[in-house]
Design a protein around this motif. Structure first.
Motif, PDB file in Angstrom:
ATOM      1  N   ARG A  17       0.841  -1.208   0.000  1.00  0.00           N
ATOM      2  CA  ARG A  17       0.000   0.000   0.000  1.00  0.00           C
ATOM      3  C   ARG A  17       0.876   1.257   0.000  1.00  0.00           C
ATOM      4  N   ARG A  18       1.931   1.251   0.841  1.00  0.00           N
ATOM      5  CA  ARG A  18       2.787   2.446   0.916  1.00  0.00           C
ATOM      6  C   ARG A  18       3.613   2.630  -0.358  1.00  0.00           C
ATOM      7  N   PHE A  19       4.083   1.530  -0.951  1.00  0.00           N
ATOM      8  CA  PHE A  19       4.836   1.649  -2.206  1.00  0.00           C
ATOM      9  C   PHE A  19       3.969   2.308  -3.278  1.00  0.00           C
ATOM     10  N   ALA A  20       2.705   1.893  -3.340  1.00  0.00           N
ATOM     11  CA  ALA A  20       1.794   2.478  -4.335  1.00  0.00           C
ATOM     12  C   ALA A  20       1.593   3.963  -4.040  1.00  0.00           C
ATOM     13  N   GLU A  21       1.396   4.268  -2.774  1.00  0.00           N
ATOM     14  CA  GLU A  21       1.123   5.648  -2.369  1.00  0.00           C
ATOM     15  C   GLU A  21       2.306   6.578  -2.672  1.00  0.00           C
ATOM     16  N   TYR A  22       3.534   6.116  -2.396  1.00  0.00           N
ATOM     17  CA  TYR A  22       4.708   6.970  -2.598  1.00  0.00           C
ATOM     18  C   TYR A  22       5.280   6.883  -4.019  1.00  0.00           C
ATOM     19  N   GLY A  23       4.747   5.965  -4.825  1.00  0.00           N
ATOM     20  CA  GLY A  23       5.251   5.846  -6.200  1.00  0.00           C
ATOM     21  C   GLY A  23       6.572   5.098  -6.322  1.00  0.00           C
ATOM     22  N   VAL A  24       6.872   4.241  -5.340  1.00  0.00           N
ATOM     23  CA  VAL A  24       8.098   3.437  -5.398  1.00  0.00           C
ATOM     24  C   VAL A  24       7.964   2.400  -6.523  1.00  0.00           C
ATOM     25  N   SER A  25       9.033   2.200  -7.310  1.00  0.00           N
ATOM     26  CA  SER A  25       9.029   1.125  -8.309  1.00  0.00           C
ATOM     27  C   SER A  25       9.694  -0.113  -7.724  1.00  0.00           C
ATOM     28  N   VAL A  26       9.231  -1.277  -8.169  1.00  0.00           N
ATOM     29  CA  VAL A  26       9.809  -2.555  -7.732  1.00  0.00           C
ATOM     30  C   VAL A  26      10.502  -3.209  -8.927  1.00  0.00           C
ATOM     31  N   SER A  27      11.723  -3.698  -8.696  1.00  0.00           N
ATOM     32  CA  SER A  27      12.407  -4.511  -9.701  1.00  0.00           C
ATOM     33  C   SER A  27      12.242  -5.969  -9.286  1.00  0.00           C
ATOM     34  N   HIS A  28      11.438  -6.688 -10.040  1.00  0.00           N
ATOM     35  CA  HIS A  28      11.159  -8.099  -9.733  1.00  0.00           C
ATOM     36  C   HIS A  28      12.158  -8.973 -10.499  1.00  0.00           C
ATOM     37  N   ASN A  29      12.897  -9.794  -9.757  1.00  0.00           N
ATOM     38  CA  ASN A  29      13.942 -10.645 -10.342  1.00  0.00           C
ATOM     39  C   ASN A  29      13.629 -12.114 -10.027  1.00  0.00           C
ATOM     40  N   PRO A  30      12.766 -12.738 -10.806  1.00  0.00           N
ATOM     41  CA  PRO A  30      12.312 -14.084 -10.436  1.00  0.00           C
ATOM     42  C   PRO A  30      13.413 -15.140 -10.423  1.00  0.00           C
ATOM     43  N   ALA A  31      14.370 -15.057 -11.345  1.00  0.00           N
ATOM     44  CA  ALA A  31      15.367 -16.141 -11.416  1.00  0.00           C
ATOM     45  C   ALA A  31      16.201 -16.241 -10.134  1.00  0.00           C
ATOM     46  N   THR A  75      13.566 -14.436 -18.021  1.00  0.00           N
ATOM     47  CA  THR A  75      13.028 -13.722 -16.855  1.00  0.00           C
ATOM     48  C   THR A  75      11.524 -13.491 -17.006  1.00  0.00           C
ATOM     49  N   MET A  76      11.110 -13.136 -18.218  1.00  0.00           N
ATOM     50  CA  MET A  76       9.686 -12.876 -18.457  1.00  0.00           C
ATOM     51  C   MET A  76       8.869 -14.150 -18.269  1.00  0.00           C
ATOM     52  N   LYS A  77       9.390 -15.256 -18.760  1.00  0.00           N
ATOM     53  CA  LYS A  77       8.653 -16.524 -18.628  1.00  0.00           C
ATOM     54  C   LYS A  77       8.523 -16.905 -17.148  1.00  0.00           C
ATOM     55  N   LEU A  78       9.642 -16.802 -16.421  1.00  0.00           N
ATOM     56  CA  LEU A  78       9.598 -17.134 -14.991  1.00  0.00           C
ATOM     57  C   LEU A  78       8.632 -16.222 -14.245  1.00  0.00           C
ATOM     58  N   ALA A  79       8.659 -14.932 -14.580  1.00  0.00           N
ATOM     59  CA  ALA A  79       7.793 -13.961 -13.886  1.00  0.00           C
ATOM     60  C   ALA A  79       6.332 -14.368 -14.010  1.00  0.00           C
ATOM     61  N   ALA A  80       5.959 -14.889 -15.166  1.00  0.00           N
ATOM     62  CA  ALA A  80       4.569 -15.309 -15.361  1.00  0.00           C
ATOM     63  C   ALA A  80       4.300 -16.648 -14.663  1.00  0.00           C
ATOM     64  N   LEU A  81       5.172 -17.635 -14.889  1.00  0.00           N
ATOM     65  CA  LEU A  81       4.856 -19.000 -14.444  1.00  0.00           C
ATOM     66  C   LEU A  81       4.856 -19.167 -12.928  1.00  0.00           C
ATOM     67  N   ILE A  82       5.814 -18.522 -12.226  1.00  0.00           N
ATOM     68  CA  ILE A  82       5.861 -18.780 -10.780  1.00  0.00           C
ATOM     69  C   ILE A  82       4.604 -18.240 -10.094  1.00  0.00           C
ATOM     70  N   GLN A  83       4.060 -17.139 -10.586  1.00  0.00           N
ATOM     71  CA  GLN A  83       2.857 -16.588  -9.944  1.00  0.00           C
ATOM     72  C   GLN A  83       1.650 -17.485 -10.199  1.00  0.00           C
ATOM     73  N   LYS A  84       1.546 -17.977 -11.424  1.00  0.00           N
ATOM     74  CA  LYS A  84       0.425 -18.881 -11.744  1.00  0.00           C
ATOM     75  C   LYS A  84       0.496 -20.104 -10.836  1.00  0.00           C
ATOM     76  N   GLY A  85       1.713 -20.625 -10.657  1.00  0.00           N
ATOM     77  CA  GLY A  85       1.905 -21.840  -9.860  1.00  0.00           C
ATOM     78  C   GLY A  85       1.567 -21.622  -8.398  1.00  0.00           C
ATOM     79  N   ILE A  86       2.158 -20.571  -7.785  1.00  0.00           N
ATOM     80  CA  ILE A  86       1.908 -20.445  -6.342  1.00  0.00           C
ATOM     81  C   ILE A  86       0.481 -19.990  -6.034  1.00  0.00           C
ATOM     82  N   HIS A  87      -0.141 -19.283  -6.966  1.00  0.00           N
ATOM     83  CA  HIS A  87      -1.535 -18.876  -6.727  1.00  0.00           C
ATOM     84  C   HIS A  87      -2.535 -19.930  -7.199  1.00  0.00           C
TER      85      HIS A  87
END
Ligand SMILES: [Zn+2]
Length: 448
Positions: free
Chosen positions: A274-288, A328-340
Motif C-alpha cells: 500500500r505504501r509503495f503504491a502511495e509513494y510511487g516506489v518502483s519494484v524490480s522483480h527478479n524471479p530467477a 526472466t519474463m517466462k519465470l515472472a509469469a509461471l511462478i505466480q500462476k503456480g503459487i496462486h
C-alpha cells in the motif's frame, strides 16, 4: 522527407495506452527518435536511407533490465545451491575483491551483449563490492562499447562486517556521495548513461548512511535503488538496531519516493505494498535469483493490483545464471500462476508491459521509452517467431513470454542505431573473440 532508418512490414505492438497493434506497419527513425509510425508503407514522397524488412516479424519496444551486477558475469555457477548469505560469501564478495579493471570491462561486454541479444535495450548496473573508481570506469566503458542504454548505480556500504561484508568495501556515506558526484561530472555529456546511487542492502547501511544519501539525492535530483526485503535477514538487522521494520524506517526518514527502485521485495507485507503504491516506489522483480537462492516468490499480482509499478530484472549472472530477459519474463509469469494456483493471476500482456513501459518508468524515462510512438526514443526489437520453438505464433505476447529464446531476436535498435542484427553486433566484437578473451581472464582470476 528522408529518414535515417525504417522498419517495414512488421506487426507493431506499440504498447501505448490503448494497446494499439498495427498490422503490416512501418516505423521510421530520424536520429535517435521515432519520426513516423503507421499502417502500410511510408507515404510516397518519403524514403529511408536504410530499410529493414520486418515481413513475418513483430516489433516491440525494447526491454528494460532494471537490475544486474555486471562483474558476476564472470562467476556463473559459483556458490550454486547455497542460500543468499552463504552464496555471497562463496561467490560475489571474494571475487568482487580481486577482479581487475579489464575483467570488469569484459564482464560488461559479456552481460550487455547477451542482454542486447535477448531483446534488452536498457540495463541498470547495480555496482557494489569493490568501489575502486578504475573498476567503475572500466565497467562503464564496457557497457558503452556495446551501444546499450545504461544506468550505472554507484552504491555504498557503510557497515555490514558482521554479515561478512569485507572491511575494505565499507566507506562513509559522505565519501560515497563525493564519488557519485565525480562520476556524474565525468559522464555528464553522455545522454545514453545515467548515474544513480543507493545503499547496497539493509544490513550494510546505517540510518545515517540513508540520510546522507537522501540529502545528496534531493539536492542533486539523483535517483536511487537498493536491495529490499530479499530475505528475512534484511529485516532482522533493522529490528535489532532500530527496533522497527525496514519499510517503517525508510518511510520515517522520507526514503520512500518515486525516485526509489526497490529490488526483490520478496517479503513485502500488504501494508508495504500500500505504501509503495502511495509513494510511487518502483519494484524490480527478479524471479530467477529469487528461485535460485531459495529466497521465495514476491507478491507481484498483489502489487500490480495495488498500482505499484513493477519492472523486471535478471540480477547478477552468479545467481541467475544468465542475463536473459526472455527467460526472466517466462519465470515472472509461471511462478505466480503456480503459487496462486490460478493461470489468470498474471497475463502475458502484463509481463510484456512490465518488461517495457514499467521498466522505462522504473528508470524515470516513461516519457521517452517503453512505447512505440512518434517523438519517443527509438529503442525497439524485431522479434522473429519463425523458429521451431515459437511457431506458429497465434498471439505475439504469449509467444514472447512463453515460447521464445535469443534466436527469436532478429534486430535490436537502441537510440536509433542498429546495435544487433541477425547474429552480429555493431560494436564489432564477435562472441567467439569475447569468449576467448574471457577464458584467459577467468584462468588468471582462478589463479589468484
Ligand atoms: Zn542484486
Amino acid at each position: 522527407m528522408t529518414y535515417d532508418l525504417a522498419v517495414r512490414n512488421a506487426k507493431i505492438y506499440t504498447m501505448d495506452r490503448d494497446g494499439r497493434v498495427i498490422d503490416r506497419g512501418t516505423v521510421a527513425i530520424q536520429g535517435d527518435r521515432i519520426a513516423w509510425i503507421g499502417q502500410g508503407a511510408l507515404p510516397e514522397c518519403d524514403r529511408a536511407m536504410r530499410e529493414i524488412d520486418g515481413e513475418g516479424m513483430v516489433l516491440f519496444p525494447g526491454f528494460v533490465d532494471t537490475h544486474i551486477h555486471i562483474f558476476q558475469s564472470f562467476l556463473k555457477g559459483l556458490g550454486a545451491d547455497h542460500r543468499l548469505i552463504e552464496w555471497l560469501n562463496l561467490s560475489a564478495l571474494p571475487y568482487g575483491r580481486i577482479m581487475s579493471p579489464r575483467q570488469h570491462m569484459l564482464a560488461a561486454q559479456l552481460a550487455c551483449m547477451e542482454a542486447l541479444k535477448s531483446g534488452c535495450t536498457s540495463i541498470c548496473e547495480f555496482f557494489y563490492t569493490n568501489q575502486d573508481p578504475e573498476l567503475a570506469h572500466a565497467c562503464i566503458e564496457g557497457m558503452r562499447s556495446t551501444g546499450i542504454r545504461s544506468v550505472f548505480i554507484r552504491t555504498f556500504q557503510d557497515t555490514g562486517e558482521e554479515y561478512g561484508m569485507p572491511s575494505e568495501f565499507i566507506e562513509p556515506a559522505d565519501a560515497a556521495m563525493r564519488a557519485v558526484e565525480a562520476l556524474k561530472k565525468r559522464y555528464r555529456e553522455d545522454d545514453m548513461l545515467s548515474i544513480w546511487t543507493g545503499p547496497d542492502v539493509t544490513w550494510s547501511t546505517t540510518k545515517r548512511g540513508y540520510q546522507v544519501m537522501l540529502e545528496y539525492c534531493r539536492s542533486e535530483n539523483v535517483r536511487y535503488s537498493m536491495h529490499l526485503k530479499e530475505t528475512e535477514v534484511d529485516n532482522e538487522m533493522c529490528l535489532r538496531y532500530y527496533g522497527k521494520d525496514i519499510v517503517d524506517l525508510l518511510e520515517e526518514i522520507g526514503f520512500l519516493t518515486d525516485k526509489l527502485l526497490a529490488v526483490h521485495c520478496v517479503n513485502l507485507t500488504p501494508d508495504d505494498i500500500r505504501r509503495f503504491a502511495e509513494y510511487g516506489v518502483s519494484v524490480s522483480h527478479n524471479p530467477a535469483p529469487n528461485l535460485y537462492l531459495g529466497s521465495g516468490v514476491p507478491p507481484i499480482p498483489e502489487s500490480l493490483r495495488a498500482g505499484v509499478n513493477v519492472a523486471l530484472g535478471t540480477d547478477g549472472a552468479a545467481s541467475n545464471n544468465s542475463t536473459d530477459m526472455l527467460e526472466t519474463m517466462k519465470l515472472a509469469a509461471l511462478i505466480q500462476k503456480g503459487i496462486h494456483r490460478d493461470a489468470s493471476v498474471i497475463t502475458a500482456g502484463q509481463v510484456v508491459r512490465m518488461a517495457t513501459w514499467s521498466g522505462a518508468r522504473a528508470i524515470g524515462m516513461e516519457d521517452a521509452l517503453g512505447v512505440l510512438e512518434v517523438g519517443r526514443k527509438a529503442d525497439m526489437i524485431l522479434f522473429d517467431p519463425r523458429h521451431l520453438k515459437s511457431f506458429p505464433n497465434h498471439d505475439a505476447e504469449a509467444t514472447v513470454v512463453y515460447a521464445s529464446s535469443e534466436e527469436n531476436i532478429d534486430t535490436t535498435i537502441v537510440n536509433g542505431r542498429i546495435v544487433y542484427h541477425k547474429g552480429s553486433f555493431a560494436c564489432g566484437i564477435t562472441e567467439a573473440e569475447l569468449i576467448r578473451e574471457i577464458a584467459v581472464e577467468v584462468e588468471k582470476m582462478k589463479g589468484r
